[in-house]
Design a protein around this motif. Structure first.
Motif, PDB file in Angstrom:
ATOM      1  N   VAL A  73       5.456   3.012  -8.806  1.00 49.10           N
ATOM      2  CA  VAL A  73       4.942   2.151  -7.743  1.00 49.10           C
ATOM      3  C   VAL A  73       3.462   2.445  -7.539  1.00 49.10           C
ATOM      4  O   VAL A  73       2.947   3.477  -7.987  1.00 49.10           O
ATOM      5  N   ALA A  74       2.783   1.539  -6.832  1.00 48.39           N
ATOM      6  CA  ALA A  74       1.347   1.686  -6.609  1.00 48.39           C
ATOM      7  C   ALA A  74       1.031   2.592  -5.423  1.00 48.39           C
ATOM      8  O   ALA A  74      -0.119   2.999  -5.237  1.00 48.39           O
ATOM      9  N   GLY A  75       2.045   2.899  -4.633  1.00 49.30           N
ATOM     10  CA  GLY A  75       1.853   3.754  -3.471  1.00 49.30           C
ATOM     11  C   GLY A  75       2.990   3.540  -2.494  1.00 49.30           C
ATOM     12  O   GLY A  75       3.863   2.691  -2.710  1.00 49.30           O
ATOM     13  N   ALA A  76       2.991   4.297  -1.412  1.00 55.72           N
ATOM     14  CA  ALA A  76       4.068   4.195  -0.433  1.00 55.72           C
ATOM     15  C   ALA A  76       3.535   4.452   0.968  1.00 55.72           C
ATOM     16  O   ALA A  76       2.759   5.377   1.190  1.00 55.72           O
ATOM     17  N   ILE A  77       3.968   3.607   1.896  1.00 52.62           N
ATOM     18  CA  ILE A  77       3.633   3.736   3.314  1.00 52.62           C
ATOM     19  C   ILE A  77       4.830   4.358   4.018  1.00 52.62           C
ATOM     20  O   ILE A  77       5.959   3.883   3.871  1.00 52.62           O
ATOM     21  N   ALA A  78       4.574   5.417   4.777  1.00 54.42           N
ATOM     22  CA  ALA A  78       5.648   6.153   5.449  1.00 54.42           C
ATOM     23  C   ALA A  78       5.641   5.899   6.953  1.00 54.42           C
ATOM     24  O   ALA A  78       4.658   5.422   7.522  1.00 54.42           O
ATOM     25  N   GLU A  79       6.750   6.212   7.589  1.00 53.01           N
ATOM     26  CA  GLU A  79       6.891   6.256   9.045  1.00 53.01           C
ATOM     27  C   GLU A  79       6.506   4.933   9.708  1.00 53.01           C
ATOM     28  O   GLU A  79       5.794   4.894  10.699  1.00 53.01           O
TER      29      GLU A  79
END
Length: 255
Positions: A73-79
């Motif tokens: 994946v290109a990145g991940a956003i958390a919370e």
């Protein structure tokens, strides 16, 4: 609002091919709580087709740092919009500024205790210790009326509240998935207009990703129907299959 079957939209040429996918994880990428071989192959297929994937999840910072490292994946956003983990980066990017993290965690703990005094059955989530911006407890089949009361209590204390099929979140009032995603798109993927982004989800904490004024092309996997009356915004399209199989259905149409 009528949810349009994804297959129908594509058959009628009402679908615009996206250039980037922003997707929830639990109940959207997972199938009964796990990643399947089909899901991993779908992510590889999207990578080969040069369609970047951003995970936008309510899961903790501690969990999501690993996802961004190991998945294609290109990145991940958390919370729910609190932090961003770019691909190949050891450091997270704060999307919700917090001046004093220790004090912030103490204030979240106090808010949780206020909820627990009225709802003594709630239990802190196992991953809460790995969180920075929010505080979570397990969604143990809480009734809609109870969730609405929790939302009102959090608002009276100056906090936001949201929930998914897995967890309930006490969070900064302005923090949500759409706000975090828009900031990440602006800072890291400015070449993609929102009309070129498809958002995917299944739960109430994904509702902001379904806002047509922000993201005109959104998809709910079929299990979103469990929450359709609780969503502030509903997805534009819906898959025939549920959970991760629904996401794989979407990818089959794209690739």
């Amino acid at each position: 609002m009528v949810l349009v079957p994804l297959k129908q939209a594509i058959t009628n040429n009402d679908w615009k091919q996206p250039r980037l996918i922003a997707t929830d994880m639990d109940g959207t990428l997972t199938q009964q709580g796990t990643f399947t071989a089909s899901l991993l192959q779908s992510l590889e297929d999207l990578s080969a087709a040069n369609i970047p994937v951003l995970i936008v999840t309510g899961r903790s910072a501690g969990w999501v740092s690993g996802l961004a490292t190991y998945l294609p994946v290109a990145g991940a956003i958390a919370e729910n919009g609190g932090l961003f983990y770019p691909k190949h980066s050891a450091e997270s990017v704060a999307l919700t500024p917090i001046s004093n993290l220790v004090k912030h965690r103490q204030q979240l703990a106090q808010a949780y205790q206020s909820l627990k005094s009225e709802f003594p059955q709630i239990q802190e989530s196992s991953d809460n210790r790995f969180r920075l911006t929010d505080w979570t407890f397990d969604n143990g089949n809480l009734r809609v009326s109870q969730l609405e009361r929790m939302n009102a209590l959090c608002a009276s204390l100056g906090w936001g509240f949201t929930y998914s099929s897995v967890q309930c979140h006490i969070k900064p009032a302005s923090q949500d998935k759409a706000v975090g995603l828009r900031q990440v798109l602006q800072d890291y993927f400015p070449e993609y207009a929102t009309q070129q982004v498809v958002t995917v989800g299944d739960s109430p904490n994904d509702a902001s990703l379904f806002n047509p004024e922000l993201f005109p092309f959104s998809v709910g996997v079929a299990n979103v129907l469990d929450y359709v009356d609780e969503l502030r915004y509903q997805p534009t399209y819906i898959t025939a299959a549920s959970e991760g199989e629904g996401f794989c259905e979407l990818v089959q149409y794209l690739c």
